[in-house]
Motif scaffolding. Sequence first.
Motif, PDB file in Angstrom:
ATOM      1  N   HIS A   1       0.759  -1.241   0.000  1.00 50.86           N
ATOM      2  CA  HIS A   1       0.000   0.000   0.000  1.00 50.86           C
ATOM      3  C   HIS A   1       0.796   1.301   0.000  1.00 50.86           C
ATOM      4  N   PHE A   2       1.773   1.417   0.908  1.00 55.93           N
ATOM      5  CA  PHE A   2       2.484   2.692   1.004  1.00 55.93           C
ATOM      6  C   PHE A   2       3.881   2.439   1.580  1.00 55.93           C
ATOM      7  N   PHE A   3       4.579   3.511   1.908  1.00 52.79           N
ATOM      8  CA  PHE A   3       5.997   3.373   2.256  1.00 52.79           C
ATOM      9  C   PHE A   3       6.250   2.522   3.487  1.00 52.79           C
ATOM     10  N   LEU A   4       5.314   2.519   4.453  1.00 42.62           N
ATOM     11  CA  LEU A   4       5.551   1.709   5.655  1.00 42.62           C
ATOM     12  C   LEU A   4       5.608   0.234   5.295  1.00 42.62           C
ATOM     13  N   GLU A   5       4.741  -0.184   4.375  1.00 43.74           N
ATOM     14  CA  GLU A   5       4.738  -1.587   3.960  1.00 43.74           C
ATOM     15  C   GLU A   5       5.920  -1.877   3.024  1.00 43.74           C
ATOM     16  N   ARG A   6       6.079  -0.991   2.026  1.00 41.76           N
ATOM     17  CA  ARG A   6       7.091  -1.257   1.016  1.00 41.76           C
ATOM     18  C   ARG A   6       8.505  -1.144   1.559  1.00 41.76           C
ATOM     19  N   TYR A   7       8.766  -0.124   2.408  1.00 40.67           N
ATOM     20  CA  TYR A   7      10.137   0.138   2.820  1.00 40.67           C
ATOM     21  C   TYR A   7      10.434  -0.285   4.250  1.00 40.67           C
ATOM     22  N   ASN A   8       9.583  -1.129   4.780  1.00 42.13           N
ATOM     23  CA  ASN A   8       9.746  -1.693   6.105  1.00 42.13           C
ATOM     24  C   ASN A   8      11.183  -2.184   6.352  1.00 42.13           C
ATOM     25  N   GLU A   9      11.648  -3.062   5.504  1.00 40.31           N
ATOM     26  CA  GLU A   9      12.999  -3.614   5.655  1.00 40.31           C
ATOM     27  C   GLU A   9      14.066  -2.562   5.398  1.00 40.31           C
ATOM     28  N   ALA A  10      13.756  -1.642   4.471  1.00 34.03           N
ATOM     29  CA  ALA A  10      14.737  -0.603   4.135  1.00 34.03           C
ATOM     30  C   ALA A  10      15.005   0.302   5.332  1.00 34.03           C
ATOM     31  N   TYR A  11      13.961   0.581   6.115  1.00 35.88           N
ATOM     32  CA  TYR A  11      14.166   1.385   7.328  1.00 35.88           C
ATOM     33  C   TYR A  11      15.088   0.663   8.305  1.00 35.88           C
ATOM     34  N   VAL A  12      14.876  -0.617   8.458  1.00 36.65           N
ATOM     35  CA  VAL A  12      15.758  -1.399   9.334  1.00 36.65           C
ATOM     36  C   VAL A  12      17.205  -1.324   8.852  1.00 36.65           C
ATOM     37  N   LYS A  13      17.371  -1.520   7.551  1.00 34.18           N
ATOM     38  CA  LYS A  13      18.739  -1.562   7.005  1.00 34.18           C
ATOM     39  C   LYS A  13      19.460  -0.236   7.114  1.00 34.18           C
ATOM     40  N   GLU A  14      18.755   0.882   6.858  1.00 32.77           N
ATOM     41  CA  GLU A  14      19.468   2.168   6.900  1.00 32.77           C
ATOM     42  C   GLU A  14      19.924   2.470   8.323  1.00 32.77           C
ATOM     43  N   THR A  15      19.070   2.071   9.288  1.00 26.47           N
ATOM     44  CA  THR A  15      19.417   2.299  10.689  1.00 26.47           C
ATOM     45  C   THR A  15      20.613   1.426  11.084  1.00 26.47           C
ATOM     46  N   ARG A  16      20.555   0.171  10.645  1.00 24.29           N
ATOM     47  CA  ARG A  16      21.653  -0.736  10.994  1.00 24.29           C
ATOM     48  C   ARG A  16      22.974  -0.271  10.385  1.00 24.29           C
ATOM     49  N   GLN A  17      22.911   0.175   9.137  1.00 32.22           N
ATOM     50  CA  GLN A  17      24.165   0.601   8.505  1.00 32.22           C
ATOM     51  C   GLN A  17      24.709   1.871   9.147  1.00 32.22           C
ATOM     52  N   PHE A  18      23.815   2.742   9.594  1.00 33.70           N
ATOM     53  CA  PHE A  18      24.289   3.929  10.318  1.00 33.70           C
ATOM     54  C   PHE A  18      25.007   3.497  11.597  1.00 33.70           C
ATOM     55  N   ALA A  19      24.344   2.616  12.354  1.00 36.23           N
ATOM     56  CA  ALA A  19      24.955   2.150  13.603  1.00 36.23           C
ATOM     57  C   ALA A  19      26.296   1.461  13.334  1.00 36.23           C
ATOM     58  N   GLU A  20      26.314   0.629  12.309  1.00 35.41           N
ATOM     59  CA  GLU A  20      27.554  -0.099  12.013  1.00 35.41           C
ATOM     60  C   GLU A  20      28.669   0.835  11.571  1.00 35.41           C
ATOM     61  N   SER A  21      28.297   1.874  10.831  1.00 30.60           N
ATOM     62  CA  SER A  21      29.359   2.775  10.378  1.00 30.60           C
ATOM     63  C   SER A  21      29.973   3.501  11.575  1.00 30.60           C
ATOM     64  N   LEU A  22      29.175   3.722  12.635  1.00 34.82           N
ATOM     65  CA  LEU A  22      29.744   4.338  13.845  1.00 34.82           C
ATOM     66  C   LEU A  22      30.562   3.335  14.637  1.00 34.82           C
ATOM     67  N   LEU A  23      30.024   2.128  14.777  1.00 32.15           N
ATOM     68  CA  LEU A  23      30.706   1.104  15.571  1.00 32.15           C
ATOM     69  C   LEU A  23      31.998   0.648  14.907  1.00 32.15           C
ATOM     70  N   ASP A  24      31.969   0.571  13.570  1.00 30.40           N
ATOM     71  CA  ASP A  24      33.106  -0.020  12.853  1.00 30.40           C
ATOM     72  C   ASP A  24      33.979   1.018  12.174  1.00 30.40           C
ATOM     73  N   GLY A  25      33.609   2.297  12.321  1.00 30.40           N
ATOM     74  CA  GLY A  25      34.448   3.338  11.736  1.00 30.40           C
ATOM     75  C   GLY A  25      34.369   3.438  10.222  1.00 30.40           C
ATOM     76  N   ALA A  26      33.306   2.928   9.639  1.00 33.65           N
ATOM     77  CA  ALA A  26      33.165   3.013   8.181  1.00 33.65           C
ATOM     78  C   ALA A  26      32.461   4.317   7.797  1.00 33.65           C
ATOM     79  N   ASP A  27      32.456   4.625   6.502  1.00 34.59           N
ATOM     80  CA  ASP A  27      31.717   5.796   6.031  1.00 34.59           C
ATOM     81  C   ASP A  27      30.215   5.512   6.099  1.00 34.59           C
ATOM     82  N   VAL A  28      29.434   6.575   6.313  1.00 38.40           N
ATOM     83  CA  VAL A  28      27.979   6.393   6.232  1.00 38.40           C
ATOM     84  C   VAL A  28      27.612   6.202   4.762  1.00 38.40           C
TER      85      VAL A  28
END
Lengths: 354, 354, 354, 354
Positions: free
Chosen positions: B277-304
């Motif tokens: 139907h809309f972005f919450l359904e379609r990008y559900n996993e994408a929201y998880v991934k962007e948050t995880r990659q942000f956290a990982e880039s801080l924890l692991d010293g990588a670029d965002v």
Amino acid sequence: MDPLNIGIIGMGRIGKIHADNLLRMPRVKLAAVSDLYADEALAQWAAERGVPVATRRSEDLLEDPDIQAVFICSHTDSHVPLIVAAAKAGKHIFCEKPISLDPARTKEALDAVREAGVKLQIGFNRRFDHNFERVRELVRAGRIGEPHLVKITSRDPSPPPEDYIAKSGGIFIDMTIHDFDMARYLIGGDIEEVYARGSVLVDPAFARYGDLDTAVITLKFAGGALGVIDNSRRAVYGYDQRVEVFGSAGSATVENDHPNTAEISTAEGVTRDKPLHFFLERYNEAYVKETRQFAESLLDGADVPVDGNDGLQAELAALAAKWSVRLGRGVKLRELGDTERLTKEALDKEATLA
Amino acid sequence: MDPLNIGIIGMGRIGKIHADNLLRMPRVKLAAVSDLYADEALAQWAAERGVPVATRRSEDLLEDPDIQAVFICSHTDSHVPLIVAAAKAGKHIFCEKPISLDPARTKEALDAVREAGVKLQIGFNRRFDHNFERVRELVRAGRIGEPHLVKITSRDPSPPPEDYIAKSGGIFIDMTIHDFDMARYLIGGDIEEVYARGSVLVDPAFARYGDLDTAVITLKFAGGALGVIDNSRRAVYGYDQRVEVFGSAGSATVENDHPNTAEISTAEGVTRDKPLHFFLERYNEAYVKETRQFAESLLDGADVPVDGNDGLQAELAALAAKWSVRLGRGVKLRELGDTERLTKEALDKEATLA
Amino acid sequence: MDPLNIGIIGMGRIGKIHADNLLRMPRVKLAAVSDLYADEALAQWAAERGVPVATRRSEDLLEDPDIQAVFICSHTDSHVPLIVAAAKAGKHIFCEKPISLDPARTKEALDAVREAGVKLQIGFNRRFDHNFERVRELVRAGRIGEPHLVKITSRDPSPPPEDYIAKSGGIFIDMTIHDFDMARYLIGGDIEEVYARGSVLVDPAFARYGDLDTAVITLKFAGGALGVIDNSRRAVYGYDQRVEVFGSAGSATVENDHPNTAEISTAEGVTRDKPLHFFLERYNEAYVKETRQFAESLLDGADVPVDGNDGLQAELAALAAKWSVRLGRGVKLRELGDTERLTKEALDKEATLA
Amino acid sequence: MDPLNIGIIGMGRIGKIHADNLLRMPRVKLAAVSDLYADEALAQWAAERGVPVATRRSEDLLEDPDIQAVFICSHTDSHVPLIVAAAKAGKHIFCEKPISLDPARTKEALDAVREAGVKLQIGFNRRFDHNFERVRELVRAGRIGEPHLVKITSRDPSPPPEDYIAKSGGIFIDMTIHDFDMARYLIGGDIEEVYARGSVLVDPAFARYGDLDTAVITLKFAGGALGVIDNSRRAVYGYDQRVEVFGSAGSATVENDHPNTAEISTAEGVTRDKPLHFFLERYNEAYVKETRQFAESLLDGADVPVDGNDGLQAELAALAAKWSVRLGRGVKLRELGDTERLTKEALDKEATLA
């Protein structure tokens, strides 16, 4: 009922396709064919098929009182004089697209047709494609509500040879013209404004003739609906012909046709065959249908399904696209009447950039 | 390893989504949330999830030395001051899009980030969608050769309420901004020129705010590749999010995601369920991934994975689209520096038309 | 409301999946886990997740008055004794499939459950798959009319290791059991007769244990509807899980799920990625849903969605399939009561062939 | 080269289809047609198409020394005597399926053909379908490795009238026969054993003639590969013709053909048109191709693509299916020689049940 006697002027590839289709049609007789370069091979072609006349002179067809209609399949330059001559001779006309490269000359041809009271059908064969017909039907039936947007993807499998490029009139009049007509057909309305942007990414030959091989064209229709066409002279996976009409109540899309529906799943992935290669494969049935509908409109007194104004409107859109590239702005079709003003603006712009 | 302490500023819908995703993440601790309108309900929300702080004051988060990073999910107007303040406080930042409605202010924020040496990720969540990621991967791997054309269809299921329209900044900065970013991401290059054309076909409310609800935007990239985006504020069949990248060696396309693959064939036809139907359904996993990659880039010293310049470039494209509509021509991003000249051209044009 | 305290017996792969899903569930507390081989690693796993008890003794769970329900995820041989013990201890039970390899012992377990008045749910996770649920919904709503035929394709990406084969009980009880249940679920009725035919085409290891790796099974339902299942232990393109229900008013089909919808068109063809690899990827959400529904049925006093009789019926169908292969004929489920007669027929047949 | 003179015996629907296709073929002349009920309408049909002879007597064709080949399109009962007579007259033969309802009589016909040294092609038109040809090609090229399983879905859009049912010979010889041939064609091997199970779910008329309208048939091929066919006399959504061959290296599937690729997305869902309605629409091109390949094999001295043994093998499979239903077990084709033993087993079984 007596059969309809038809002649074909111009026996290149497309003339032969029409000939083959007419030969299979009941109530129709292919009475004569002409070609400037008619030779022994054409004579034999005609003999094998029982076509009584194969000549170099188109006049032989136009002067034959038994011939009621002609197909004009010769070079674009000859379209206008042949339409005028055929109209004067009282023949109905099927003419390949474009009528000409110059809307002013196209109007001359249409005037002659109107005065003579003959019928003129333009060879926009794609209107007869099973997919596009179905989309048009859905739009006309109101299934998508009010149309808001028409999208056309139209890409050839490979660019034409350089000598063809040299004389083609450019991508908009040679290739996009089909898409301009398709946009008008699908949405059922006239194009008011065109914006075009293009690049030479496929073959530098296009640049040598001031032409483009990749283009995106934005359309604005009366009433505010929008359109967008994307063209490329080379889609390596084959002829890419897709459309979508999007509206207030939904969207109708068609995908490419493929030679079969087979899918093979292996450890590498899931694969199917490429789309049908080019227009002969894809529009095979559409060529048959446009010819049949032309014949039927003569036999049954109906209107032709694609008329001279359809030919003219597509040419105007192509011309507007050309000016748009030069001017860097959207160009309205009604501006095309004032060439002087457009030329001045272009020269000013070019002076500023220089 | 100590966990990463994160705070969230702005606990509306999107703030809560990020919160839920952060709460499930190993090595991450949601240490505090703030919202101008924090109330009993938010306090309870925090208590149930073991989030120790729920406050009205974003300063409480920025002044907490144990918090290493903040998510800025508050109203757009507050983004720049909060980024500047967070940067000065030495916090890494995840900021929702757009950074601001004005590229000049966005640059201020980016300057503050650069000076503070903190990391800034922009919430272009669609880059993390499984479909778009796969297309990007195919493009990057050279599977379609040199990119010639990127096409994006992006349509919402229904228009926002009028009070949202009033403050949204217009379709290009509010909605197309995601598509500008997607175009840059997919093709891996910068937008040089934008041409936009639009209409009000969905809801007259848009016209009341000088806004559009249906638009077609042509892009030109460095190197000559083209792009085209089509937007509508209402696709009755659901969220329509499709892309294609076409190039010298082929084309990569993605279709919409559907809730299931069921097809029902009856005497009426073959039917399947509408897209998600809309972005919450379609990008559900994408929201998880962007948050995880942000956290990982801080924890692991990588670029965002999406930085401040990505945010700025998309805003510049949106601004160019706005000028393009006003001027009726393609607008280069580098022209945006000279607002005076653009304004003069617009006034001249409007005078001519008047 | 107090949370539901749950224990898990058997912390192999599937036990851990259920644990992770329970840990994310509101109103549920994972109170204890047990495993015959519990070690330091399991203790640490439990500590990191705040699970208070990790023990080698399932009795610790069954004797704990605070635990209301247990998940039985241990080896198949232990299912019946654990169900009996848990039922006697008054615990509700979620048990992985199959309950046992012997319907007579399964009935003992069901008797114990009935006497104790506890709930028992069987782990037929596929019933909770988004695709199969949608087909069931369409069938139940009468969208395909009266069901005439159910078709199930069920193929694993690769065969299990030989030591697994040795103890699996054979393809019908180990693999087809899911499909027998799916057939019953989709069509909403009981299997009356089974005919099975198979071969060893994938791995000769199966032949060493009198087992098959490729099979076609015909089902006959009460009322005359038919079913067909095809199984393979190795589909190199991934997990192949498709169903169709065909009826008097139409047909409902589902295709495999793919990791994305990307299609790449090149000069070689049109390709997309393989289906999701195996059950962990494909049924990820289904595992969450079956666990949630179990918990909700306990919390809200509803019936469990898959009960002990569902487990028994699928086992009976598997047993009938096994006899069918031996006897070379269709075997009715009601014949299974008279093992003596079936054995005699088999021996007679084998004597004739010898 | 002289053209090939062909005659057609039996000018019902299928005879006229072959006639139309032959009339368009170069190097071929349709020299005569015969029909037991030839009338004024047939005479006119022939006159309009320039076919010199239209007669009630098939002998007129068989005795005409200028005719090299005949198409036998008359009623099934007449196939064997006509094949024998045509063979004796030295004519090559194209015969519609089935050759007869009795394999013993079919063998007589094949003997006559062999002795006369003429060619015989059986009208298994589906082998010439673009989709099935592509699957066969993929299988033959080894793209799916060793075949393990062939699956065929074959469902008519609506049942035939009762008087047709009365004389059809039953579903297996009338309808499944095409699928038996398709299974052999796709997998490239012979059927060894058949198990069939069916019901009357569509129309009680079938029960009145001891026939079935819904069936599932399991096949076993030499080498252990399996096959499964499902049939229904009524798929309300149109002609359902799909196949899959699954093997050690992958799977090849084909879906139904649709009249167009249009998809309409609305608030209700996404819909496309039903599959092509029935065999005339779906196998239109296949009829042309089988006729052309027959003509070419005569003109060029090649083997016919589907020979008498192909016809016989499919009939044997149909007979085995019939016995399988009666006996309730799998029946090997080589058992069919001993009708006495099969009859005794059936009577014993029926006595036991009584």
